[in-house]
Scaffold this motif. Structure first.
Motif, short mmCIF file in Angstrom:
data_model
loop_
_atom_site.label_atom_id
_atom_site.label_comp_id
_atom_site.label_asym_id
_atom_site.label_seq_id
_atom_site.Cartn_x
_atom_site.Cartn_y
_atom_site.Cartn_z
N PRO A 123 0.81 -1.21 0.00
CA PRO A 123 0.00 0.00 0.00
C PRO A 123 0.85 1.26 0.00
O PRO A 123 2.01 1.24 0.41
CB PRO A 123 -0.78 -0.11 1.31
N ALA A 124 0.25 2.37 -0.43
CA ALA A 124 0.94 3.65 -0.35
C ALA A 124 1.08 4.07 1.11
O ALA A 124 2.15 4.48 1.55
CB ALA A 124 0.16 4.71 -1.14
N ASP A 125 -0.02 3.96 1.85
CA ASP A 125 -0.01 4.28 3.28
C ASP A 125 -0.23 2.98 4.04
O ASP A 125 -1.30 2.36 3.93
CB ASP A 125 -1.14 5.28 3.59
N VAL A 126 0.79 2.54 4.80
CA VAL A 126 0.70 1.24 5.48
C VAL A 126 -0.41 1.22 6.52
O VAL A 126 -0.85 0.15 6.94
CB VAL A 126 2.04 0.87 6.15
N ASN A 127 -0.89 2.40 6.93
CA ASN A 127 -1.95 2.44 7.92
C ASN A 127 -3.34 2.27 7.32
O ASN A 127 -4.33 2.20 8.04
CB ASN A 127 -1.89 3.77 8.69
N SER A 128 -3.41 2.21 5.98
CA SER A 128 -4.71 2.09 5.33
C SER A 128 -5.29 0.69 5.42
O SER A 128 -6.50 0.50 5.35
CB SER A 128 -4.60 2.48 3.84
N PHE A 129 -4.42 -0.30 5.59
CA PHE A 129 -4.87 -1.70 5.56
C PHE A 129 -4.44 -2.43 6.82
O PHE A 129 -3.44 -2.09 7.46
CB PHE A 129 -4.29 -2.42 4.33
N ASP A 130 -5.21 -3.46 7.14
CA ASP A 130 -4.82 -4.34 8.24
C ASP A 130 -3.82 -5.35 7.69
O ASP A 130 -4.19 -6.32 7.03
CB ASP A 130 -6.05 -5.06 8.81
N LEU A 131 -2.55 -5.10 7.94
CA LEU A 131 -1.50 -5.98 7.43
C LEU A 131 -1.01 -6.96 8.48
O LEU A 131 -0.03 -7.67 8.27
CB LEU A 131 -0.33 -5.13 6.92
N ILE A 132 -1.68 -6.99 9.63
CA ILE A 132 -1.28 -7.90 10.71
C ILE A 132 -1.97 -9.23 10.47
O ILE A 132 -2.88 -9.65 11.19
CB ILE A 132 -1.66 -7.35 12.10
#
Length: 606
Positions: free
Chosen positions: A489-498
């Protein structure tokens, strides 16, 4: 400790969990503090008490052999780096101690469980964080293990990053590498290699299980198709960071961590059996087999040259070229990725379709959660909650108009009725039509329109409907071309990557009565060495070793070293005779025994 007596077991346990417990209070490191959450999910604590006396002996043997040999064939940065990074020869390094020292050179280290996904591994490097698999190879695999371990990572990678030029290459490699686009098969390969490394390192794995795992890797290697960006940059990583040589073809030096941490391959690579080639970008297409000795290696003239090749490769990546090919790579990856338009608008999601016209993308489509951003920061109101079902938009110029929407002045926009509350029909090149009432528009810092919001909107491609009014508000991206496409993603906070759940976990050594008994013997010798006790007797230890553990060779080598230091020739001769007999009984370890004795008798003590 009383002279001439073997230490009782309760004393051993005391020493095991107290004197040698280096897992002290964790000190915060600014580099670790700034890691994003999706990387922190891979970090596991290093429980130093998990390392057994045999583990410590394995570390010590490999380090003594390596430092003795590598001082002649490794790049000069290796020995300097060992001192700078605080890595000791006699003790497995504590991650927390390493971090305190690594901070001084702008790096940090974290412990992980074996292999982690390539994108994550490289992203750690981009944050100047060294990923270290905290497990250590078993004695049976002392020369080489396909599984990442603390010898490979700690003693291989860490010393070389003390060289500033190489450290910057590693950081830059991570920064570029984590944006490389993978294919479906890349992730299958990662899982297959992870499983193979685990079953080959684990003790008592049935040969049939190993054969099945090896066949899975081999089948994938033979059916990867066209190599993805990630596969290619992983090859560059292998032939430089892991198995790189530096200098000239005639007189190369070792700097790759895989060679620095393998007492077998570091010697093998210097023979004529291994072909040496000048390093260049063609190495990106040369695949490798982690289970075998490498038949060829690449030699870079300098560390600076590594960066030149990296930039040459990056210039061909979708990260820098964008376009139709970049979007196509994302569609084929079936994974979260981002495209950036000429206005700076970034669209992140799983891209499932691209419509093209005359070799250019004219419409892009994501499916599922999508977020819009600019300069790696999510646009307010355009997160995954707003675009939960996906996002689609035309790309390019309006038909018959040379001026792109992003380049239009207020006067131009007025002339084409691209204004709030106006109902417009925008006809794009390639027969894409957007018709609806404009609600509002968003601009970037340069004043360019990057997004137009419509209501009562219909979007078509010829006769095909791409969006209709019943679906709600339509957000149209503005951009005449795709300038970049990359993984994640462009902004890592946009998605739940955990979300990372590997299909396999590392297998710990088994605790058996026989193994525990042997550990006690190793710990006893370790305590005698550490305490510099010149009176403790080795006779009962050696007697028990011969009687109960006739296959073990390393402890006898350690005892021989201490007896040599004490000048106790009679018992030393007994040990040496025993080791000669063991060479005949176990020819597969004869060279390891000889290697250990060489350090004691033929070479300077390290």
């Amino acid at each position: 400790m009383k002279s001439g007596k073997w230490l009782p077991e309760f004393v051993l346990l005391y020493y095991n969990y107290n004197v040698f417990d280096m897992n002290t209070t964790i000190e915060s490191n600014p580099l670790l503090d700034r890691l994003p959450k999706h990387l922190k999910q891979f970090i596991k604590p290093q429980d130093y008490s998990d390392y057994t006396p045999i583990n410590q002996a394995v570390w010590r043997y490999v380090m003594r052999k390596n430092v003795d040999y590598l001082s002649k064939v490794a790049h000069s940065s290796y020995l300097i780096g060992l001192k700078k990074t605080g890595i000791e020869i006699d003790n497995i390094p504590s991650m927390y101690g390493m971090n305190r020292i690594l901070t001084e050179i702008g790096w940090a280290a974290v412990a992980v469980d074996g292999f982690i996904p390539p994108n994550a591994f490289m992203e750690f490097q981009a944050y100047n964080v060294l990923v270290i698999a905290s497990d250590i190879r078993q004695l049976e695999h002392i020369e080489y293990t396909p599984a990442p371990d603390i010898i490979h990572e700690g003693a291989g990678h860490a010393p070389i990053i003390a060289n500033p030029e190489y450290a910057e290459y590693l950081r830059r490699f991570g920064e570029i590498g984590c944006k490389a686009i993978s294919s479906d098969k890349d992730y299958q390969m990662y899982e297959a290699i992870r499983l193979l490394s685990i079953v080959k390192e684990a003790e008592d794995t049935p040969q049939a299980t190993i054969d099945t795992a090896e066949k899975a890797v081999e089948d994938l290697q033979n059916n990867m198709g066209e190599l993805s960006e990630m596969a290619q940059i992983r090859n560059l990583h292998w032939w430089t960071v892991e198995y790189g040589l530096i200098g000239t073809i005639e007189n190369p030096k070792i700097y790759g961590a895989g060679l620095l941490s393998s007492i077998g391959e570091s010697a093998h690579c210097m023979t004529n059996q291994v072909e040496k080639f000048p390093y260049d970008i063609t190495a990106a297409h040369k695949s490798f087999d982690i289970t075998k000795l490498q038949p060829q290696l690449y030699v870079t003239p300098t560390f600076a040259y590594l960066n030149l090749v990296l930039e040459e490769f990056a210039n061909k990546m979708a990260l820098r070229t964008g376009g139709l090919s970049g979007i196509t790579k994302l569609v084929n990856s079936n994974a979260l990725g981002t495209i950036e338009l000429s206005t700076g608008l970034q669209i992140s999601g799983v891209f499932t379709n691209v419509i093209e016209h005359e070799g250019k993308p004219i419409y892009i489509q994501t499916t599922g959660k999508t977020a819009l951003a600019s300069r790696e920061k999510e646009l307010v109101g355009h997160g995954t909650a707003t675009h939960a079902e996906g996002f689609g938009s035309p790309i390019g110029k309006l038909e018959g108009i040379n001026l792109a929407i992003e380049d239009m002045s207020p006067k131009d926009l007025n002339a084409y009725d691209i204004l709030e509350s106006k109902t417009v029909k925008l006809e794009f090149e390639g027969n894409i039509t957007v018709e609806g009432e404009i609600i509002t528009g968003s601009r970037n810092l340069q004043g360019e329109i990057i997004l137009i919001r419509f209501k009562n909107c219909t979007v078509t491609h010829g006769e095909k409907i791409l969006f209709q009014p019943e679906w709600g508000v339509y957000d149209m991206a503005v951009g005449k071309k795709v300038v970049s496409a990359f993984s994640g993603p462009a902004d890592v906070n946009s998605f739940d990557l955990i979300t990372h759940m590997p299909s396999s976990t590392t297998i710990k050594a088994k605790h058996t009565a026989e193994r525990d008994d042997l550990e006690v013997l190793y710990q006893t010798v370790r305590i005698i060495r550490e305490s510099k006790d010149i009176h403790a007797s080795f006779a009962p230890i050696f007697h028990k070793l011969k009687k109960d553990h006739p296959k073990d060779w390393l402890l006898a080598v350690e005892i021989a070293e201490l007896l040599k230091d004490r000048n106790e020739t009679q018992q030393l001769d007994e040990i040496l005779n025993y080791l000669e007999e063991l060479k005949l009984k176990r020819p597969e370890v004869a060279h390891l025994i000889s290697g250990g004795l060489d350090l004691i008798f033929d070479k300077e003590n390290v």
